[in-house]
Design an enzyme around this catalytic site. Structure first.
Site, PDB file in Angstrom:
ATOM      1  N   ASP A 128     -29.051 -39.456 -40.076  1.00  0.00           N
ATOM      2  CA  ASP A 128     -27.993 -40.191 -40.760  1.00  0.00           C
ATOM      3  C   ASP A 128     -28.625 -41.236 -41.666  1.00  0.00           C
ATOM      4  O   ASP A 128     -29.429 -42.062 -41.216  1.00  0.00           O
ATOM      5  CB  ASP A 128     -27.071 -40.859 -39.746  1.00  0.00           C
ATOM      6  CG  ASP A 128     -26.157 -39.862 -39.061  1.00  0.00           C
ATOM      7  OD1 ASP A 128     -25.566 -39.030 -39.771  1.00  0.00           O
ATOM      8  OD2 ASP A 128     -26.034 -39.897 -37.828  1.00  0.00           O
ATOM      9  N   ASP A 131     -22.714 -32.467 -40.345  1.00  0.00           N
ATOM     10  CA  ASP A 131     -22.058 -33.535 -39.591  1.00  0.00           C
ATOM     11  C   ASP A 131     -20.921 -34.211 -40.356  1.00  0.00           C
ATOM     12  O   ASP A 131     -20.435 -35.253 -39.948  1.00  0.00           O
ATOM     13  CB  ASP A 131     -23.108 -34.587 -39.192  1.00  0.00           C
ATOM     14  CG  ASP A 131     -22.592 -35.598 -38.188  1.00  0.00           C
ATOM     15  OD1 ASP A 131     -21.705 -35.241 -37.394  1.00  0.00           O
ATOM     16  OD2 ASP A 131     -23.061 -36.741 -38.205  1.00  0.00           O
ATOM     17  N   HIS A 148     -21.873 -39.945 -44.937  1.00  0.00           N
ATOM     18  CA  HIS A 148     -20.726 -39.731 -44.049  1.00  0.00           C
ATOM     19  C   HIS A 148     -20.625 -40.702 -42.868  1.00  0.00           C
ATOM     20  O   HIS A 148     -19.750 -40.521 -42.004  1.00  0.00           O
ATOM     21  CB  HIS A 148     -20.693 -38.285 -43.537  1.00  0.00           C
ATOM     22  CG  HIS A 148     -21.857 -37.908 -42.655  1.00  0.00           C
ATOM     23  ND1 HIS A 148     -22.890 -37.112 -43.097  1.00  0.00           N
ATOM     24  CD2 HIS A 148     -22.149 -38.202 -41.370  1.00  0.00           C
ATOM     25  CE1 HIS A 148     -23.759 -36.932 -42.128  1.00  0.00           C
ATOM     26  NE2 HIS A 148     -23.335 -37.592 -41.054  1.00  0.00           N
TER      27      HIS A 148
END
Length: 1017
Positions: free
Chosen positions: A264, A374, A584
């Site tokens: 991430d 994801d 995201h």
């Protein structure tokens, strides 16, 4: 034969845990340890290596939250270890159950060259195989004491998510710093037994294969001398050779394993820490690629490659070498793995433009796949964007998280709003962090929904989020399952190799039409309002900056204009920053406080810079500021107040709105188009369309009704809103103040002030001359906790579906809940508008920065009519991962447009997001650089080509969902024309539009997107 299965299985577990695994490192000797705690933010490698150290020891506590400690470990390989394999075991205090979510380290040699990352499942560094004995060992560890935010009791509010509130308490304790002998025979025995034991547990008890494995395991355990595991491991392995060599049948499911480390770009750590997470992981993976010839690793997100190129060039050099060898695969072709629900049309396109261009420029590689494992659901406009970027496949995992309906396919064609289809795969392993366990591989084979017509699936394999990626253990397990009876077959392959095989074997897959809605994480459409506002504002400022900069550059040197240079580098950099923040876990509002506070500052700086670019371009176009002409610049794609789209001209006349007080409180506003009644509570009880003789607000109801709900989901606080939140609602109908206001432009407004809890809200409800809409400006000073604030608009409209704007068009959703699929969409995404319509008459609700909404309908007992209620989501107040989410002052703009057709909704949506700008100058007007003659066709971008050739690039789309013909008129001479992809490359198979007299004639399909590249004559 007696059933001793449970006895053997229990024996296997204990012997593995207590005897065999510990024997992997049969001898060890401690290393000397010294440490330097770097002050402040991370320092360059050379500074860390030279830092003044102090002695340290195993058992010492270290690492304030978000701090960096530089450990120096040193020692001598014992002479009697000569000829053996030796590794350093460097345990910073890891919890093996938290790879990616706690402390991490990157190991360097004394010369500053990186060795590999340290992570909870990857604590070793190879010293020699074999060693000569007597070698001096010196290693440096850049250790990051990232605090644990998501702990064993998840979603507990914590102040650790912001460096300013995290404190200085040490987070970790050094656990082991040793040189150790590595016994590969024992390590291989561990993998043999793990693979067979895990496979055995997945096979039917009635099947012969399970018992064959059980007996072989029993014989192997008999061969292990528990007092001399190292001396007997080879004999034990021999007794397993036959069952490991039994091949899988030709009908076995085939898994393409792709080395992976989903990182991430920000989440429970700040952006700066992701730079280091990527460096640690890529150092790990390039080292592993050197040792494992069959292994293939894929990494997405061009931004992450760019980070290591800038901050860790020594690691990037290894990455580039591995990419050139075809072993390290840049995947996905996007700048980041962005959210796809909320980014606007151009932003979603630019994710692919900047991502693919980076991979082309750096590696000469073009991706055919979009890689978004994801992301929290997928907007229906995405297939066309993927295709327009030159890609053709999509991989995601997240839809398997849906909690209500099980998605019916794993491999399928996904059809978007314009009819574009993209071959799509959801890995049935149901994880983007596969670790090659027997349970995962068996689940993938059982779960695969295309059995009987297809046989291939993909497994992204490795620990993500800084967990270090794929491990040597995963590779060892995959090797044993390459062809193993009872198991799916496993082979390391690139994403492209998988997709080519999957598409070839399944030429006519099923089709899913429309959005891929995730039945989870719906609150990400609302959490962290300022992040969302920063994104929306940046998108529209970039539109303005490109439009006016292109216009000024083309017209530089004209009598009215001043010389002007197009700001290529600044726009490129700003776009990449905006795209990064669409990641995201940033745009959805699901990151720690640090991330969102930093995002707010970044957006403010970008806005100031973009305003400067816009101002420079407009002043170049307007000419001498002492000229005395007030030019209104219209950046919207439709005419406004007499000024054409993309042009500037003098402001038109205003007129006057009638304003009168009501006897029972409140006011009536009228402008000949609308009559709006605001009652004594400050609520809109009537919005009457005079021409249509039609009331907008449902009988007995009130619009712009603020409602507040308790909001405490079962889990994932910033991400989720659970349907039961609706069971309790408080209508905010008490007003502290309801007063009238007039401004100098002839508009009239009602000002409403309310107090609730510890918060206040001030609204200005404005009707402007000549305008068929009610503007609603809302300021909320928000100090609630675990509450959800919405604004309700009960409309007198009977419709079984409504339209929500998405990228390059709109998507329809049901207003009813006939099926569980429809009921699951109780919170959904829109961009600039929501539109409801009966044949011949509709209503639009537009916004400048909100995304979440819900639509419900009821039938009135009084008259049998239908009330369809649109509610916009304004604010939430979750406490995890940011305990201060959304506290403070927020401003929103909405507008209710009665009588609006879908084209009006599009127009009003752009209007509210692109306010006019007034510039003093000498020019009488600025003619548009690009114009179209069909309101259904929207120009989404006007810019100069990214290759700095000076070519003009125009992107447009059909916005109403029907066929449209249009003439594109250019305000400059055309020397050449090409229809291009999003990367501004001519499409070989595209039909060249007809060109006459400097105009381009187009015929568009519903929602069709077209990019034109024009060489100026």
């Amino acid at each position: 034969m007696h059933d001793d299965r449970s006895l053997v299985e229990a024996r296997l577990k204990r012997v593995l845990d207590e005897r065999i695994r510990p024997a992997v490192y049969p001898e060890s000797t401690p290393l000397e340890v010294a440490v330097w705690d770097a002050p402040g933010e991370p320092v360059p490698v050379e500074e860390g290596l030279a830092g003044p150290t102090r002695p340290a020891a195993v058992g010492d506590r270290w690492g304030a939250p978000w701090a960096t400690s530089w450990f120096r470990v040193s020692g001598t390989v014992p002479q009697h270890w000569a000829g053996r394999t030796v590794e350093a075991i460097l345990d910073l205090g890891f919890d093996e159950n938290m790879p990616g979510f706690q402390c991490e380290g990157l190991v360097y040699r004394p010369d500053g060259s990186p060795v590999k990352g340290l992570n909870p499942r990857n604590q070793w560094v190879r010293i020699g195989a074999p060693v000569a004995g007597g070698e001096e060992v010196v290693l440096h560890i850049e250790a990051a004491s990232n605090p644990v935010i998501l702990d064993y009791q998840p979603f507990v509010p914590t102040t650790l998510g912001d460096k300013e509130t995290a404190g200085t308490e040490p987070q970790y304790r050094l656990a082991r710093m040793d040189l150790a002998v590595f016994d590969e025979n024992v390590w291989q025995l561990v993998l043999d037994l793990e693979v067979l034991g895990e496979l055995m547990a997945e096979l039917p008890v009635e099947g012969a294969r399970r018992w064959e494995i059980l007996r072989a395991v029993g014989r192997a355990l008999d061969a292990v001398d528990l007092q001399d595991v190292n001396g007997t491991a080879a004999a034990a392995r021999e007794r397993l050779a036959d069952v490991l060599a039994t091949p899988a049948p030709a009908t076995a499911h085939h898994i393409s394993a792709v080395g992976h480390a989903h990182i991430d770009s920000a989440w429970l750590w700040p952006l700066r820490e992701t730079v280091r997470k990527v460096a640690r992981t890529t150092a790990n993976m390039t080292a592993l690629l050197e040792d494992e010839p069959d292994f293939v690793f894929a990494m997405s997100q061009a931004q992450q490659f760019a980070w290591i190129k800038e901050h860790r060039p020594e690691v990037y050099a290894k990455v580039k070498k591995a990419v050139a060898e075809g072993r390290f695969v840049p995947a996905g072709g996007m700048w980041v793995e962005s959210d796809t629900n909320m980014p606007g049309s151009e932003a979603m396109a630019r994710q692919f433009v900047h991502g693919k261009r980076f991979f082309l420029d750096e590696f000469g590689i073009e991706n055919d796949e979009a890689w978004l494992p994801d992301t929290f659901g997928f907007a229906a406009g995405l297939p066309q964007i993927i295709k327009a970027a030159g890609s053709k496949w999509l991989l995601t995992q997240k839809i398997s998280w849906s909690t209500i309906n099980k998605f019916p396919h794993h491999t399928f064609d996904w059809e978007g709003i314009d009819g574009t289809r993209i071959f799509t795969h959801f890995p049935p392993v149901d994880s983007y962090n596969c670790s090659m366990t027997g349970e995962q591989i068996a689940h993938a084979a059982r779960n695969f929904k295309e059995k009987g017509v297809a046989r291939h699936s993909l497994a992204p394999t490795g620990w993500g989020d800084g967990g270090g990626g794929t491990t040597r253990e995963m590779i060892g397990k995959a090797a044993r399952m390459r062809s193993l009876e009872g198991s799916a077959t496993v082979e390391w392959e690139s994403p492209a190799a998988f997709f080519e095989k999957a598409e070839a074997e399944y030429p006519n897959p099923p089709v899913w039409v429309g959005e891929l809605y995730l039945e989870l994480h719906r609150a990400t459409l609302t959490s962290q309002a300022k992040t969302k506002q920063g994104n929306r504002r940046s998108e529209h400022l970039l539109r303005e900056a490109e439009l006016w900069a292109a216009t000024a550059a083309v017209r530089a040197g004209s009598p009215a204009g001043a010389p002007y240079s197009y700001p290529y580098e600044a726009l490129d950099r700003i776009w990449k920053t905006v795209l990064l923040h669409q990641f995201h876990d940033i745009l959805p509002g699901s990151s720690i406080a640090w991330v969102h506070r930093e995002a707010e500052r970044t957006y403010a700086a970008l806005a100031a810079e973009l305003d400067g670019i816009i101002d420079d371009a407009q002043r170049a176009l307007a000419g001498d500021p002492s000229g005395g002409t007030a030019l209104v610049f219209n950046s919207a794609p439709h005419p406004r107040h007499g000024v054409p789209a993309g042009a500037a001209g003098p402001a038109g006349g205003a007129g006057q709105v009638e304003l009168s007080a009501r006897e029972d409180g409140g006011f009536v506003l009228g402008n000949g188009l609308l009559e709006v009644v605001v009652d004594g509570r400050g609520l809109v009880v009537s919005a009457y369309d005079i021409a249509a003789e039609r009331e907008t607000v449902a009988p007995g109801e009130a619009a712009n009704l603020l409602q507040i709900h308790p909001d405490f989901p079962n889990q994932w606080d910033a991400w989720d809103v659970d349907e039961f939140y609706r069971n309790t609602v408080t209508d905010l109908t008490d007003a502290d103040e309801v007063t009238s206001v007039r401004d100098g432009d002839g508009a009239a407004a009602v000002r409403v002030v309310r107090s609730f809890g510890t918060s206040t809200v001030t609204q200005l409800l404005t009707l402007a001359p000549g305008s068929k809409r009610l503007d609603i400006d809302t300021e909320v000073d928000w100090h609630e906790t675990e509450k959800f604030l919405k604004a309700a608009f009960p409309l007198d409209v009977h419709a079984d579906r409504y339209a929500s704007e998405t990228q390059f068009g709109h998507v329809y959703r049901a207003t009813h809940t006939n099926t569980s699929w429809e009921a699951a969409k109780f919170e959904a995404c829109n961009h600039r508008f929501v539109h409801l319509e009966e044949p011949g008459w509709g209503v639009a609700l537009v916004n400048d920065s909100t995304y979440g909404h819900d639509v419900t309908r009821t039938v009135r007992a009084s008259d049998g009519g239908t009330t369809t209620t649109v509610r916009v989501s304004l604010l939430r107040a979750p406490r995890f991962p940011d305990p201060e989410t959304d506290q403070g002052v927020h401003r929103f703009r909405h507008a209710l447009a009665p009588g609006a057709a879908i084209g009006d909704a599009v127009r009003e949506g752009y209007r509210i997001n692109l306010p006019e700008r007034v510039v003093e100058g000498a020019a009488a007007e600025v003619a548009p650089l690009v114009s179209v003659d069909n309101d259904a066709v929207v120009v989404s971008a006007v810019k100069l080509a990214d290759d700095q050739s000076g070519d003009l690039v125009v992107r447009l789309y059909e916005s109403a969902g029907g066929r449209a013909k249009t003439t594109v008129t250019l305000g400059t001479a055309i020397g050449g024309l090409a229809v291009t992809d999003l990367l501004e490359r001519p499409l070989a198979d595209a039909e060249r539009p007809r060109v006459t007299d400097g105009s381009v004639h187009l015929s568009l399909r519903p929602f069709e997107l077209v990019t034109l590249r024009l060489t100026r004559g």
